[in-house]
Design a protein around this motif. Sequence first.
Motif, PDB file in Angstrom:
ATOM      1  N   ASP A 258      24.453 -82.861  38.423  1.00 47.79           N
ATOM      2  CA  ASP A 258      23.167 -83.484  38.734  1.00 47.79           C
ATOM      3  C   ASP A 258      22.425 -83.818  37.451  1.00 47.79           C
ATOM      4  O   ASP A 258      22.972 -83.687  36.352  1.00 47.79           O
ATOM      5  CB  ASP A 258      22.344 -82.567  39.642  1.00 47.79           C
ATOM      6  CG  ASP A 258      22.028 -81.246  38.974  1.00 47.79           C
ATOM      7  OD1 ASP A 258      22.240 -81.125  37.742  1.00 47.79           O
ATOM      8  OD2 ASP A 258      21.567 -80.325  39.672  1.00 47.79           O
ATOM      9  N   SER A 259      21.204 -84.241  37.620  1.00 41.41           N
ATOM     10  CA  SER A 259      20.471 -84.726  36.459  1.00 41.41           C
ATOM     11  C   SER A 259      20.254 -83.628  35.419  1.00 41.41           C
ATOM     12  O   SER A 259      20.268 -83.896  34.218  1.00 41.41           O
ATOM     13  CB  SER A 259      19.135 -85.309  36.899  1.00 41.41           C
ATOM     14  OG  SER A 259      18.403 -84.331  37.619  1.00 41.41           O
ATOM     15  N   PHE A 260      20.086 -82.394  35.885  1.00 40.21           N
ATOM     16  CA  PHE A 260      19.916 -81.296  34.928  1.00 40.21           C
ATOM     17  C   PHE A 260      21.171 -81.132  34.085  1.00 40.21           C
ATOM     18  O   PHE A 260      21.107 -80.951  32.867  1.00 40.21           O
ATOM     19  CB  PHE A 260      19.649 -79.973  35.655  1.00 40.21           C
ATOM     20  CG  PHE A 260      18.263 -79.879  36.221  1.00 40.21           C
ATOM     21  CD1 PHE A 260      17.377 -80.950  36.137  1.00 40.21           C
ATOM     22  CD2 PHE A 260      17.826 -78.705  36.831  1.00 40.21           C
ATOM     23  CE1 PHE A 260      16.105 -80.863  36.653  1.00 40.21           C
ATOM     24  CE2 PHE A 260      16.549 -78.607  37.350  1.00 40.21           C
ATOM     25  CZ  PHE A 260      15.688 -79.694  37.272  1.00 40.21           C
TER      26      PHE A 260
ATOM     27  N   ILE B 168      23.339 -83.386  33.421  1.00 38.37           N
ATOM     28  CA  ILE B 168      23.490 -84.529  32.512  1.00 38.37           C
ATOM     29  C   ILE B 168      22.687 -84.293  31.237  1.00 38.37           C
ATOM     30  O   ILE B 168      23.175 -84.503  30.131  1.00 38.37           O
ATOM     31  CB  ILE B 168      23.062 -85.829  33.226  1.00 38.37           C
ATOM     32  CG1 ILE B 168      24.122 -86.183  34.279  1.00 38.37           C
ATOM     33  CG2 ILE B 168      22.890 -86.968  32.232  1.00 38.37           C
ATOM     34  CD1 ILE B 168      23.801 -87.391  35.104  1.00 38.37           C
ATOM     35  N   VAL B 169      21.461 -83.836  31.421  1.00 37.96           N
ATOM     36  CA  VAL B 169      20.632 -83.589  30.247  1.00 37.96           C
ATOM     37  C   VAL B 169      21.246 -82.500  29.361  1.00 37.96           C
ATOM     38  O   VAL B 169      21.285 -82.627  28.132  1.00 37.96           O
ATOM     39  CB  VAL B 169      19.200 -83.214  30.683  1.00 37.96           C
ATOM     40  CG1 VAL B 169      18.412 -82.694  29.490  1.00 37.96           C
ATOM     41  CG2 VAL B 169      18.524 -84.403  31.288  1.00 37.96           C
ATOM     42  N   THR B 170      21.745 -81.479  30.000  1.00 41.01           N
ATOM     43  CA  THR B 170      22.387 -80.417  29.221  1.00 41.01           C
ATOM     44  C   THR B 170      23.592 -80.970  28.473  1.00 41.01           C
ATOM     45  O   THR B 170      23.783 -80.690  27.277  1.00 41.01           O
ATOM     46  CB  THR B 170      22.833 -79.272  30.155  1.00 41.01           C
ATOM     47  OG1 THR B 170      21.758 -78.960  31.037  1.00 41.01           O
ATOM     48  CG2 THR B 170      23.206 -78.046  29.357  1.00 41.01           C
TER      49      THR B 170
END
Lengths: 75, 192, 358, 527
Positions: A30-32, A34-36
Amino acid sequence: MEEIIEILQDLHPDVDFETCDTLIDDKIIDSFDIVTIISEINENFDVVIPAEEIIPENFNSAKALSELVKRLSDE
Amino acid sequence: MKAKFVRKLVVMTACAVMSLTLFTACGDDADSNQGGSSSNGGQSGEKTPAATQGAETPSDGGYTFTYKGTTISMKEDMETVKAALGEPASYFESESCAFQGMDKVFTYGSVVITTYPDGDKDYVYSIELKDDTVETPEKICIGSAKSAVSDAYGAPSSETDTAYVYTKGSCNLTFIFADDAVTGITYVAKTE
Amino acid sequence: MRKKRIISAAVVAVLTVACLYVLQRLVVPKYQRGIVEGSMVEEYYRDESPHEVVFIGDCEVYENFSTIEMWRNYGITSYIRGSAQQLVWQSYYLLEDTLRYETPKVVVFNVLALKYNEPQNEAYNRMSIDGMKWSEAKIDNIKASMTKEESFIDYVFPLLRYHSRWSELTEDDFKHIFSKDLVTHNGYYMRVDTKPQGEFPSPLPLADYTLGEKAMGYLQKMADLCKENGIELVLIKAPTEYPHWYDEWDVQVKAFAEKNGLNYINYIPLQEEIGLDMSKDTYDAGLHLNTQGAEKMADYFGRWLKDNYDLTDYREDEKIAGIWKEKIDFYDEMKEQQFYELNKYGELKSFGANAIEK
Amino acid sequence: MLFTSIEFIAFLALVFLLYYVLPKKCQWPLLLIFSYAFYWIADPRYIIFILVTTVSAYLITLKLAAINTASSEYISAHKELAKEEKKAYKAAMKAKKWRWLLLCLFINIGILAVTKYTNFVIGNINSFLDGESKIKAVDMIIPMGISFYTFQTVGYVIDVYRGKQEVQRNPFKLALFVSFFPQLVQGPISRYGEMSKTLFSEHRFSGKVFSFGMMRILWGYFKKVVIADRLITAVTVLVGDTKLYTGSYVFVAMLFYAFELYCDFTGGIDITIGIGEAMGIRLPENFNLPYFSKNIKEYWNRWHITMGTWFTDYIFYPISVCGPMLKISKWSRKHLGEFIGKRVPVYLSSFAVWFTTGIWHGAAWNFIVWGLMNFVVIMISQELEPLYARFHEKFKVRGRVPYEVFQVIRTVLLMSAIRMFDCYRNVPLTFKMVGTMFTEFNPQIIFDGSLLKLGLGAADYIVLAAGFIIVLGVSLVKLKLVSVREALYERPAILYFGAMALLLVATLLFGAYGVGYDSSQFIYNQF
């Protein structure tokens, strides 16, 4: 490639990243995540993935991701 | 494993502290916040259910009359007035045509209050001051000079040869004159 | 396949419209008992016989003049096109509407409504307007009468207005979907009970006694319309004293009548002459007359009409007399029933407030 | 013009008629004319605002596209350039583009900020000032749907800036994208790339397409008028008297508001999407059975979807990958350790997103706190994820229906509780009221007739119960099927049209509209 799979494995130990190519489409990451991933890549490869590159095609598989990293570091 | 857990705890505490400070920070000026949201909400603010505190005084800043310590404003529920003033000295009611409710007239000493029905309740429609034993909160009574009225209330919202009308909120306050002296004082609810 | 689909769509559409129509008839208030005032306007269309005198106005006409008594005593054929809190423009448009069917010799208008210069109350509007047949007069009437919260479409499709009644439908609503009973006597609302007049509260002083421009404008239109059609317009103020009729208003109406060459009679000071005893002749403490009072009033007013206008005594006309015979029977029957209930219960049971279906 | 007003329905009928009667090449220009008419009817002054947005976006995207073309031409013409030189050139071009983008953001976000937040800011400043020096609130006009069309337009500009989107050279087409009337009221927030596929093309009348659209519109009206507008009465009463309605009343208010908001918002969106569908235009879905979510993160992927993805794409990602953020991340890894360092970007960007989401919903602290409550809950559940995983493994509950039902109910209750900020509109009060649910024990009010004193009668509750069953039923069918309408369409035509007719009659008869009901606006109008 290995390094990237390592990053991914760290997030989701139960997923086979060698073969999976629907990471985004099947909502495995998820988006989290991806940022990580992006900040890990920045840390390990010194490559900045800009926001416009955050599209499903680039994140659907470990392969696509490593190609993206390669392309960006070549530029 | 243990270290990881401790760190997790730290993160969560940080989160909680962060949110708590926020809540308290804005708790202090809750009043101004309400003003902010309602003035902004203009077009649809009425729709979303917003808590109205202190709903017991529906006064919208209009003129009010005070009788024996009870402040009465237009469109106020007559029950609350009756609760404060007790039973009226005299009472008159008239069924309106086709049962659209009852117009009621309550007389308390020199004050006459009429109501209009809405749903099951009666609301104050008008207050009339009958003689000089009662005066408006601004110290005007029957017999006051015309100039005293304009001194107390300023320029009227509208005037005729024999009357000054002051409009504020949902109240029209009317002074009727004869020979430059007040002969009638009425508060009438503004009907839209 | 495609054709079948289109046919299905059409069938469903027709059924839906039919269903909505029946639902609409069902939810519209029937005004058959208790609150019958909403039936008054439409009942007019059911009366086949012509009228030489037509009353227009609020409760001060439909509760104060017994049409039957005027017939009985003078052979006057009259109809009261009254409704609760009928506003001046509503009276005017009802007159316009009446002229689509007949041209009376005399039109009587009660002036109390002149005190209202604005649309007042949705419920009264509906009772005055819903019963009208569609015509330009009705459209204009709606436009002139709507309060801010109302919309025109609600008059065109009353379902939109009354749909919420689905949960409070009464027996009458089902019984009278397609047919309604007569509730008035040529527009006269009968009440035989008595509640003596008491003391009225003293009138509120007003800042401005000028009758409103819109109200007076429509009164002028009314006068002009009557003149155009050769109708004598009579302005009256019924003899009841509450709501208060201010002297200042009376002066203005007098001036208007003079200017337009009309008769204006204020009956309040004439109570004694009419023979009214407000301790007996009113059913609601002096606001309106009861039948005893309304008959006295009808007799007095009928005589005046007879003396001053060239009215036909239709009692000699067999056909008309036949129609009125039925009206008299209905009138007497209802009167009998009301007295019966009054004697038995001390109050009316199937009329007025007690009859409102809960 | 409210969706539920007769004027809007007449307006819509006229649009549909002309759309299919006039020559097909007039279709999109017709929509543009009617969209502006829609705005004009609401308030002619609004047109100025939407024009500024449209014109600025048009000119700046042209400029951005020109730079994009010029730079790729330059690079392909100068193949001899060294890698370093190329990089420098690209950076220079990007900086140039960035300046244009900033200008665009400054203008459009600026308008949004000034119209919506001036009074909020004044209010906050005033709380530090004493009586005399207080600033007067400004009488500001807030153009209808400004948040929606601004976001939509800014998204388009950023896409062009990123080189992901071809520029639209026809200013009128762009104007239609910005102003398309069904979504002016409450979204959804469309993406230009998706919407342009069907917005400007010519559409032949098809009975199926049109009736699908109509059915969706009717369904939307049913939810909105029969359920939401009826429930709002009770909700308003419940949150209106905070002294009387405590304890279980708060719980009831919470559930009522959850159902009310769902029906109001999804109903409105159904009407919007249905209008588009009836004309062959595809608008993005905004909901995917949100009340069937198992956790809050999932809920936000299924509720107001277009807003969520917009925030992710244009706020969350840009913030989390921007230079300063990466620096902070590096710094914190070094100084705070791997564990915290890894989380910093996610936390900071999420915080920004939820703060913005909160303030986007309304210029008031209660909305901000509401947004941040979401942030807190999401982060906590994120951190507890491993714990959950172990729990699931140990008790083998994952995938079991009772456990999933529990998860769903838990999520709905949690979301509904957080949403009470939106109801009471006052932060400390909300905490107090929600607190009374636990401190005051009065569940008897649910059965002793107290609920009949909230402005709703027994008949209303019957309608609401029936409505709830219908909405729940349709949702359950939707869980299994892709399209309920498609399934109905396969059945005999009389059934298909009969369903539509039933919806229509039920809405007209049982709708909470007209005299006796406040004609209520869509809650999301103000955003």
